[in-house]
Scaffold this motif. Structure first.
Motif, PDB file in Angstrom:
ATOM      1  N   PHE A 133      10.364  87.549  51.429  1.00 50.33           N
ATOM      2  CA  PHE A 133      10.924  86.571  50.497  1.00 50.33           C
ATOM      3  C   PHE A 133      10.484  85.198  51.000  1.00 50.33           C
ATOM      4  N   ALA A 134       9.989  84.363  50.103  1.00 54.17           N
ATOM      5  CA  ALA A 134       9.520  83.041  50.521  1.00 54.17           C
ATOM      6  C   ALA A 134       9.732  82.027  49.409  1.00 54.17           C
ATOM      7  N   SER A 135       9.979  80.786  49.829  1.00 51.59           N
ATOM      8  CA  SER A 135      10.124  79.699  48.882  1.00 51.59           C
ATOM      9  C   SER A 135       9.818  78.380  49.584  1.00 51.59           C
ATOM     10  N   LYS A 136       9.636  77.355  48.786  1.00 53.17           N
ATOM     11  CA  LYS A 136       9.383  76.012  49.306  1.00 53.17           C
ATOM     12  C   LYS A 136      10.548  75.126  48.867  1.00 53.17           C
ATOM     13  N   LEU A 137      11.088  74.405  49.814  1.00 53.78           N
ATOM     14  CA  LEU A 137      12.187  73.486  49.541  1.00 53.78           C
ATOM     15  C   LEU A 137      11.661  72.065  49.659  1.00 53.78           C
ATOM     16  N   THR A 138      11.731  71.315  48.561  1.00 57.44           N
ATOM     17  CA  THR A 138      11.271  69.928  48.601  1.00 57.44           C
ATOM     18  C   THR A 138      12.383  69.029  49.134  1.00 57.44           C
ATOM     19  N   LEU A 139      11.999  67.877  49.624  1.00 57.68           N
ATOM     20  CA  LEU A 139      12.973  66.907  50.114  1.00 57.68           C
ATOM     21  C   LEU A 139      13.921  66.493  49.000  1.00 57.68           C
ATOM     22  N   GLU A 140      13.382  66.287  47.818  1.00 57.04           N
ATOM     23  CA  GLU A 140      14.220  65.889  46.677  1.00 57.04           C
ATOM     24  C   GLU A 140      15.276  66.958  46.377  1.00 57.04           C
ATOM     25  N   HIS A 141      14.879  68.222  46.366  1.00 51.82           N
ATOM     26  CA  HIS A 141      15.832  69.291  46.081  1.00 51.82           C
ATOM     27  C   HIS A 141      16.837  69.452  47.236  1.00 51.82           C
ATOM     28  N   PHE A 142      16.356  69.313  48.457  1.00 52.95           N
ATOM     29  CA  PHE A 142      17.242  69.366  49.625  1.00 52.95           C
ATOM     30  C   PHE A 142      18.336  68.310  49.514  1.00 52.95           C
ATOM     31  N   GLU A 143      17.948  67.098  49.146  1.00 50.30           N
ATOM     32  CA  GLU A 143      18.938  66.023  49.012  1.00 50.30           C
ATOM     33  C   GLU A 143      19.972  66.345  47.940  1.00 50.30           C
ATOM     34  N   LYS A 144      19.550  66.991  46.855  1.00 51.44           N
ATOM     35  CA  LYS A 144      20.508  67.411  45.809  1.00 51.44           C
ATOM     36  C   LYS A 144      21.440  68.503  46.334  1.00 51.44           C
ATOM     37  N   LEU A 145      20.893  69.434  47.107  1.00 48.17           N
ATOM     38  CA  LEU A 145      21.707  70.524  47.644  1.00 48.17           C
ATOM     39  C   LEU A 145      22.783  70.019  48.602  1.00 48.17           C
ATOM     40  N   VAL A 146      22.413  69.092  49.479  1.00 47.04           N
ATOM     41  CA  VAL A 146      23.351  68.652  50.515  1.00 47.04           C
ATOM     42  C   VAL A 146      24.184  67.447  50.082  1.00 47.04           C
ATOM     43  N   GLY A 147      23.858  66.861  48.943  1.00 49.20           N
ATOM     44  CA  GLY A 147      24.615  65.704  48.458  1.00 49.20           C
ATOM     45  C   GLY A 147      26.114  65.939  48.399  1.00 49.20           C
TER      46      GLY A 147
END
Length: 180
Positions: A133-147
């Motif tokens: 299983f693999a995926s790419k996490l962008t900085l923009e999406h990371f910031e939305k996740l941890v917001g």
């Protein structure tokens, strides 16, 4: 605890001159004691806890004005937000045991990677029973996740400022502690 720490230092053969609390130690580590004066917020988002301490530095001496926090909030919650996203994206419903531990480690590594300057994405890979299983996490999406997790630190920060009788604008420095 302070006496036990002092005794341990003496047993190790050291002359213990002073024991300082964690926010003061963080401020010292960043060299803020060389400033002589200031109002400092130490924002400590550790693995499992969050604390904000407001310190007054006056003529090189630190005084704790206020401390607030949340013992149920920490950097582990940032990792968990990444784990939840990855599981939802990959269709992994009941991930337990070694697979879950491996994913938590991968999530933490992605968080650390995205916390470096100039990095805009991080890969997350997990191998379960021969299936990758693999995926790419962008900085923009990371910031939305941890917001939402970071938003939970707002109330203790505001309360600490109120307890100290200060406004954000009164602070001369903010020290971020707890790792990426």
């Amino acid at each position: 605890q302070r006496q036990a720490t002092r005794a341990a230092g003496r047993l190790a053969g050291w002359e213990v001159l002073r024991i300082v609390n964690e926010p003061t130690a963080a401020s010292l580590a960043y060299g803020l004691d060389r400033k002589k004066n200031g109002l400092i917020a130490v924002y400590d988002l550790g693995g499992g806890t969050f604390d904000l301490s407001i310190l007054r530095l006056s003529n090189g001496v630190f005084e704790v004005l206020a401390t607030q926090g949340d013992t149920q909030l920490g950097g582990d919650d940032l990792d968990q937000a990444i784990v939840n996203w990855f599981c939802a994206e990959q269709g992994l419903n009941h991930l337990e045991g070694e697979g879950r531990a491996a994913l938590i480690d991968a999530a933490e590594q992605a968080k650390k990677t995205l916390s470096r300057d100039g990095v805009s994405s991080a890969g997350i890979e997990l191998n379960l029973g021969g299936k990758k299983f693999a995926s790419k996490l962008t900085l923009e999406h990371f910031e939305k996740l941890v917001g939402p997790v970071l938003e939970k630190t707002r109330r203790p920060c505001e309360q600490a400022l109120r307890d100290a009788g200060l406004k954000r604008e009164d602070l001369s420095d903010v020290v971020l502690v707890g790792g990426p």
